[in-house]
Design an enzyme around this catalytic site. Structure first.
Site, mmCIF file in Angstrom:
data_model
loop_
_atom_site.group_PDB
_atom_site.id
_atom_site.type_symbol
_atom_site.label_atom_id
_atom_site.label_comp_id
_atom_site.label_asym_id
_atom_site.label_seq_id
_atom_site.Cartn_x
_atom_site.Cartn_y
_atom_site.Cartn_z
ATOM 1 C CG ASP A 324 -73.719 54.259 90.833
ATOM 2 O OD1 ASP A 324 -74.136 53.554 89.732
ATOM 3 O OD2 ASP A 324 -73.613 55.194 91.104
ATOM 4 C CG ASP A 326 -77.286 56.403 90.072
ATOM 5 O OD1 ASP A 326 -76.631 56.273 91.361
ATOM 6 O OD2 ASP A 326 -76.828 56.364 89.318
ATOM 7 C CG ASP A 415 -75.591 57.800 94.187
ATOM 8 O OD1 ASP A 415 -74.989 57.525 95.405
ATOM 9 O OD2 ASP A 415 -74.727 57.995 93.091
#
Length: 516
Positions: A324, A326, A415
């Site tokens: 992911d 961030d 995120d």
């Protein structure tokens, strides 16, 4: 009195079976399964019982003769020590040759020197012993891992423990793997591990198995487990946690197709996760992270001029791929960051970049989170958990077919975290990691707060060790928001990560060396 040779033994879990005649009561055998194998051990045990020998299935103080195959005396002694804590077993440690000769003779043959197990010959000067500190936050761990085979085995067992809701066992394996990652050379002998922290009996058995056999039988068995494989697939769906996956497994839903055919009602996050499963379970490259960073930063600055944004997580530690992306966002003027997240999310949605998003508000209050309460395992920042639509760059003049146009983008987990400047250094430290993530992370962002807390409990090993150090060694309470000194009864402010390390009495470790 019944003659000894005709006396029968009562059936029990250990020892000889009912009906077996014990001809040699002074001899109690135990066959070590290690390197011998379960089936061969079972065959030899049955053979010896038929010859009138008493055989114990489990090791105990009654055993007089330990039979081993392809093991040294030190290896067998180490195993025995793990079975009889604090006592020195007095049994003879014998090679399989004594057993074979005894079976052929039909009675226990005399124990000669050639029958006794020999000590393993390992020249001490050739063994490189290691020494590392107990806490991961005291160790420098780069991305160069010399013990990948060992750490992969332990990480898989940790993952399986976490998927089975066994927090303590999972953390123990993670800490052990972190120790091995920090070593400057590859482990080639068990003697190199003497005195190292965080290596329990279970961990040492796994390491020994890998060093001697090239793989861990426990790990290989776990990989083939139907439940493990199903949990890996189902928790790889964005928005699906362990409890949900476990419930589906009990309903015999073991893969994605069975889930689609089951008619299960999925929430918005889970449906998005199922729709974009393949993309979300493919690694994200640093180049893709940089492309997303350019887009998000452009939006952030347009909404709030002067705002600052940092790429955090594994990419900040120097990794070239991740699962992911961030970002940590703040503004130099305290309070200016308030209300920023909804505007950023709204702008990204309007431009078609968000396939899914869920935003949480900032619920941290220093007056309540400090001395009156223990530090939480999760932070309380304003956050947005999203699935980002990243367009693939097309070379100038390149023509795409309809199919290629349809595949002209990929979904990526992104995120966003917003922090006040006063808490920025703590947030930066906490969100940099290292993170102990699953290869296919179970995401509970749409689930209850309790589930999210349980998930985040596993996520950041380096940060977890920092908090453990703070509490156990310094009587302080550290979170991603603040550092509270219990002895002084006050908060310790910091404007940089270096200051936080200084407050904790630790040598500063840069992000590139926090890959625990």
């Amino acid at each position: 009195m019944v003659p000894l040779k005709r006396r029968k033994v009562v059936s029990s879990e250990t020892g000889s079976k009912a009906g077996d005649q014990i001809k040699f009561p002074q001899v109690v055998l135990f066959l070590l399964e290690r390197k011998m194998g379960a089936s061969r051990r079972g065959f030899l045990s049955e053979l010896s019982r038929k010859k009138g020998f008493q055989v114990e299935e489990k090791f105990s103080e009654t055993v007089t003769h330990v039979i081993s195959e392809n093991n040294s005396a030190s290896e067998v002694r180490t195993w025995l020590d793990s079975q009889v804590k604090g006592q020195t077993p007095s049994a003879h440690l014998l090679d399989i040759s004594w057993f074979t000769e005894s079976m052929k003779a039909g009675l226990p043959v005399q124990i000669l020197n050639r029958h006794r197990l020999q000590e393993q010959q390992t020249p001490e000067e050739e063994v490189v012993a290691f020494s590392v500190p107990s806490y991961a936050c005291q160790r420098r761990t780069t991305l160069e891992n010399h013990n990948t085979v060992l750490t992969d085995a332990l990480s898989l067992l940790a993952e399986n423990a976490e998927l089975s809701d066994e927090e303590g066992r999972g953390v123990a394996f993670r800490r052990a793997a972190a120790v091995l990652k920090s070593l400057p050379e590859a482990v080639t002998s068990m003697t190199q591990l003497r005195g190292l922290p965080c290596l329990g009996d279970h961990t040492l058995r796994v390491i020994k198995d890998v060093l001697e056999n090239g793989a861990s039988s426990e790990v290989e068995s776990t990989k083939q487990s139907e439940r493990y494989k199903a949990l890996k697939v189902l928790t790889g769906i964005f928005g699906v946690g362990v409890k949900t996956a476990d419930r589906w497994i009990r309903e015999r839903i073991l893969d994605l197709q069975q889930l689609r055919d089951s008619g299960q009602t999925l929430n918005r996050a889970q449906q998005a996760g199922l729709d974009h499963y393949d993309d979300l379970n493919q690694p994200v490259s640093k180049a893709e992270a940089d492309s997303i960073s350019e887009i998000v930063e452009r939006v952030v600055v347009s909404v709030l001029p002067g705002a600052q944004m940092n790429l955090i997580g594994g990419f900040r530690r120097g990794k070239q791929t991740g699962h992911d992306v961030d970002f940590l966002i703040t503004h130099p003027e305290e309070g200016r960051e308030e209300g920023l997240m909804p505007k950023v999310v709204s702008s990204l949605e309007a431009q078609g970049f968000l396939l899914y998003q869920k935003t949480t508000r900032n619920s941290y209050l220093e007056s309540k989170e400090g001395p009156g309460r223990p530090s939480s395992n999760m932070d309380r920042f304003e956050r947005c958990f999203s699935i980002f639509k990243l367009l693939k760059k097309v070379k100038h003049g390149e023509m795409l077919t309809e199919e290629e146009q349809r595949k002209g983008w990929r979904a990526v987990r992104v995120d966003l975290v917003v922090s006040p400047m006063s808490q920025f250094a703590f947030a930066l430290l906490g969100w940099t990691g290292s993170k102990v993530t699953f290869k296919n992370p179970p995401l509970c962002f749409s689930s209850s707060l309790k589930k999210l807390k349980l998930l985040l409990l596993f996520l950041k090993l380096f940060e977890r060790e920092l908090r453990r150090w703070a509490g156990h060694e310094r009587s302080m309470s550290l979170s991603s928001h603040a550092l509270f000194d219990s002895q002084q009864g006050r908060y310790l402010r910091a404007t940089s990560e270096e200051e936080i390390f200084s407050h904790l009495g630790l040598e500063f470790i840069p992000p590139s060396e926090r890959n625990a």
